[in-house]
Design a protein around this motif. Structure first.
Motif, short mmCIF file in Angstrom:
data_model
loop_
_atom_site.label_atom_id
_atom_site.label_comp_id
_atom_site.label_asym_id
_atom_site.label_seq_id
_atom_site.Cartn_x
_atom_site.Cartn_y
_atom_site.Cartn_z
N LEU A 189 0.83 -1.21 0.00
CA LEU A 189 0.00 0.00 0.00
C LEU A 189 0.86 1.26 0.00
N ASN A 190 1.97 1.22 0.72
CA ASN A 190 2.85 2.39 0.78
C ASN A 190 3.65 2.57 -0.51
N ALA A 191 3.87 1.48 -1.23
CA ALA A 191 4.67 1.55 -2.47
C ALA A 191 3.78 1.95 -3.64
N ASP A 192 3.23 3.15 -3.56
CA ASP A 192 2.28 3.63 -4.57
C ASP A 192 2.66 5.05 -4.95
N GLN A 204 14.91 -0.46 6.59
CA GLN A 204 15.99 -0.28 7.56
C GLN A 204 15.50 -0.34 9.00
N VAL A 205 14.20 -0.67 9.19
CA VAL A 205 13.64 -0.69 10.54
C VAL A 205 14.18 -1.88 11.34
N CYS A 206 14.13 -3.06 10.75
CA CYS A 206 14.59 -4.26 11.44
C CYS A 206 14.93 -5.33 10.42
N PHE A 207 15.52 -6.42 10.90
CA PHE A 207 15.94 -7.49 9.99
C PHE A 207 14.74 -8.09 9.27
N GLN A 208 13.63 -8.31 10.00
CA GLN A 208 12.46 -8.95 9.39
C GLN A 208 11.89 -8.10 8.26
N TRP A 209 11.75 -6.79 8.52
CA TRP A 209 11.20 -5.91 7.48
C TRP A 209 12.14 -5.85 6.27
N ARG A 210 13.40 -5.75 6.56
CA ARG A 210 14.38 -5.68 5.46
C ARG A 210 14.33 -6.95 4.61
N GLN A 211 14.20 -8.10 5.28
CA GLN A 211 14.16 -9.37 4.55
C GLN A 211 12.92 -9.44 3.66
N ILE A 212 11.77 -9.01 4.19
CA ILE A 212 10.53 -9.05 3.39
C ILE A 212 10.62 -8.11 2.20
N ILE A 213 11.06 -6.87 2.45
CA ILE A 213 11.08 -5.86 1.39
C ILE A 213 12.09 -6.20 0.31
N ASN A 214 13.29 -6.61 0.72
CA ASN A 214 14.34 -6.88 -0.28
C ASN A 214 14.11 -8.17 -1.05
N SER A 215 13.27 -9.04 -0.51
CA SER A 215 12.97 -10.28 -1.23
C SER A 215 11.73 -10.17 -2.11
N THR A 216 11.10 -8.98 -2.10
CA THR A 216 9.89 -8.76 -2.91
C THR A 216 10.22 -7.75 -4.00
N SER A 217 10.58 -8.23 -5.14
CA SER A 217 11.04 -7.34 -6.22
C SER A 217 9.95 -6.38 -6.68
N GLN A 218 8.69 -6.80 -6.59
CA GLN A 218 7.61 -5.96 -7.08
C GLN A 218 7.48 -4.67 -6.29
N LEU A 219 7.88 -4.69 -5.01
CA LEU A 219 7.83 -3.47 -4.21
C LEU A 219 8.75 -2.41 -4.80
N TRP A 220 9.98 -2.79 -5.13
CA TRP A 220 10.94 -1.84 -5.69
C TRP A 220 10.56 -1.45 -7.12
N ALA A 221 9.94 -2.36 -7.84
CA ALA A 221 9.52 -2.05 -9.20
C ALA A 221 8.38 -1.04 -9.22
N SER A 222 7.69 -0.88 -8.08
CA SER A 222 6.53 0.01 -8.02
C SER A 222 6.88 1.44 -7.65
N VAL A 223 8.16 1.71 -7.37
CA VAL A 223 8.51 3.05 -6.86
C VAL A 223 9.67 3.67 -7.65
N VAL A 224 9.66 3.49 -8.96
CA VAL A 224 10.73 4.05 -9.78
C VAL A 224 10.43 5.53 -10.03
N ASP A 225 10.88 6.35 -9.10
CA ASP A 225 10.65 7.79 -9.13
C ASP A 225 11.86 8.45 -9.79
N LEU A 226 11.71 8.86 -11.04
CA LEU A 226 12.83 9.43 -11.77
C LEU A 226 13.30 10.76 -11.20
#
Length: 525
Positions: A31-34, A54-76
């Motif tokens: 929801l935040n990656a919009d 960068q909040v904690c290991f668990q959050w970092r693991q979830i976010i970095n292992s979900t490529s679609q999250l990063w693909a959704s925020v390509v802010d030029l």
């Protein structure tokens, strides 16, 4: 997290955010990656995602292992100026299709502008959603050729294409230019500030279409029936044209839900278009029609035709919008402006706005009510409001427009709630009535909402309530908003209505010119 003290029923109410299930956390991050959120300008989604990782290991693991999250925020806007950050985001996005947004904000550095287009060109084959707004008007002549070249190539994955450029920046690409070389099989939304070929194949599956520039009505009517999935048609930036020597076909737009029109030029082509289209279900319409008049025009026939065509345009809309089943209507009348809002339970709120522009001529003795009165009358006569529940009538010029036109009010007779101001209440109370057939306006009216009432206007409210009581149609509930303190004598004017539920509220202006709302005061009987 320390365990909460208490009995067994409350001991487990405290839950650490780290204990949230994986799917719940992923939903929050998604929801935040919009890039289309209203907070994007102040809290960019890309920055939010980076901080969350960068909040904690668990959050970092979830976010970095979900490529679609990063693909959704390509802010030029952010990535073009930071090559390392750009490469990191693209690496984390993997093979996911991209959502790209950018507006080239204030890139005074020509190198930054060039990088903007180089990155856009590099990513074009992987883009799923694209929203680009060029804000630097002085750079547009340099950018124009590059941007049209990027969007000439086929785009197999593109679903959303939004391109906005400064006004008055040329006429667009050459006439033989074809967006995406005619191949965009996944495209669902297209917004561009230039003309397009209405026969292009990717229009067959388009769902939202914004047209710009000159659009021939005959070609548009020819193309629309083949757009079987078209739900939103926006012609606000288009200038419709017609030729007298070409016949027009009727067009059924099978999936149409919303139609947007802004008419600021010759109105006849728009009338030709509206009278030749239809839809199987009620359509949400937003129309702004501006008629340009000249107080010194010596051709009354031409002026009369202009008014008549404009009136016919307004009268063609109730058929599309199904005004008969609208439940809420707002009618606002000013000296040279008419606004009608109608809420339909299926299609939503349609808006019809009519504006007379006389070139800034503001002669106070100049009478424009007569022509506007004809427009209001024709519009109301072209529609029925058999399901109307709530009616708002606003504007200082309502009495001047509606005087002598009882049939307009009769068409709104099913209203159970009336929201208006004291001036209009006074007008309704004093309307002449036939002694042999005393028609009661709004016979089903139960609730009265009075807006912006001043101390001296309470008398108008009292007169209206007395009149309703005298004809056997008393008001049951009144909601009133007062914009100044009432004298005790004014408050007593409404005490005679023993069975009336009164709900009062003050909305006063402070010394800083800000409104201060009081608590609501409820007086029953």
């Amino acid at each position: 997290m320390p365990k909460m003290q208490g009995n067994d029923s409350t001991a487990n109410l405290g839950t650490s955010i780290s204990d949230l299930p994986y799917d719940v956390l992923l939903s929050i991050f998604t929801l935040n990656a919009d890039l289309d959120q209203e907070t994007e300008t102040t809290s960019p989604a890309l920055v939010t995602l980076l901080h969350s990782s960068q909040v904690c290991f668990q959050w970092r693991q979830i976010i970095n292992s979900t490529s679609q999250l990063w693909a959704s925020v390509v802010d030029l806007n952010l990535l073009v100026l930071n090559q390392g950050w750009l490469e990191d985001v693209l690496r984390r996005s993997g093979n996911s299709l991209l959502a790209v947004k950018g507006n080239n904000p204030g890139f005074h550095d020509m190198n930054a502008t060039c990088r903007f287009f180089l990155v856009l060109n590099r990513l074009s084959s992987k883009i799923r959603h694209l929203n680009i707004e060029i804000q630097n008007e002085s750079r547009w002549p340099i950018m124009e050729e590059a941007i049209w070249e990027i969007f000439r190539r086929p785009t197999p994955h593109l679903e959303t294409f939004v391109l906005k450029i400064p006004r008055n920046c040329g006429t667009g690409p050459k006439r033989d230019y074809r967006f995406f070389d005619g191949s965009a099989p996944a495209l669902r939304k297209f917004v561009a500030p230039t003309r397009i070929d209405l026969g292009t194949p990717w229009l067959f599956h388009i769902r939202e279409l914004w047209l710009s520039g000159r659009v021939a009505v005959d070609q548009l009517l020819e193309a629309l029936p083949s757009m079987s999935f078209l739900e939103v048609l926006n012609l606000s930036n288009a200038k419709l044209t017609t030729r007298k020597d070409i016949g027009l076909r009727s067009a059924m737009i099978h999936s149409l839900k919303s139609l947007y029109l802004s008419i600021n030029s010759t109105p006849q082509p728009y009338l030709d278009f509206l009278t030749h289209i239809s839809a199987p279900y009620p359509v949400k319409c937003e129309l702004c029609l501006t008629i340009h008049t000249d107080p010194w025009d010596n051709d009354p026939a031409q002026e009369s035709t202009k008014w008549q065509v404009s009136t016919d345009i307004l009268c063609s809309l109730p058929r599309l919008c199904d005004l008969a089943n609208t439940t809420m209507v707002t009618l606002l009348i000013a000296k040279s402006r008419l606004l009608l809002e109608a809420s339909h339970p299926i299609s939503g709120t349609s808006t019809f706005e009519f504006i007379e522009n006389n070139g800034g001529w503001n002669d106070p003795d100049m009478v424009v009510e007569a022509d506007l009165q004809k427009v209001v009358t024709a519009l109301m006569q072209s529609a029925t409001f058999s399901s109307l529940h709530r009616l708002s009538i606003l504007g200082l010029y309502v009495p001047a427009i509606l005087t002598g036109y009882h049939h307009i009010l009769e068409r709104l007779s099913t209203a159970k709630i009336l929201a208006t101001n004291p001036t209009i209440l006074r007008f309704l109370t004093n309307l002449p009535r036939s002694s042999t057939s005393p028609y009661i306006f709004f016979p089903q009216l139960q609730t009265l909402e009075v807006q912006s009432c001043r101390d001296f206007e309470v008398l108008a409210v009292q007169s209206f309530l007395r009149w309703r009581l005298s004809v056997g149609k008393p008001i049951q509930t009144i909601y009133a908003v007062f914009v100044e303190e009432l004298r005790p004598d004014s408050m007593k004017l409404l005490d005679e209505f023993k069975d009336l539920e009164k709900v009062f509220k003050y909305r006063l202006v402070s010394s800083q010119n800000r409104f201060i709302d009081s608590d609501t005061l409820i007086l029953s009987g």
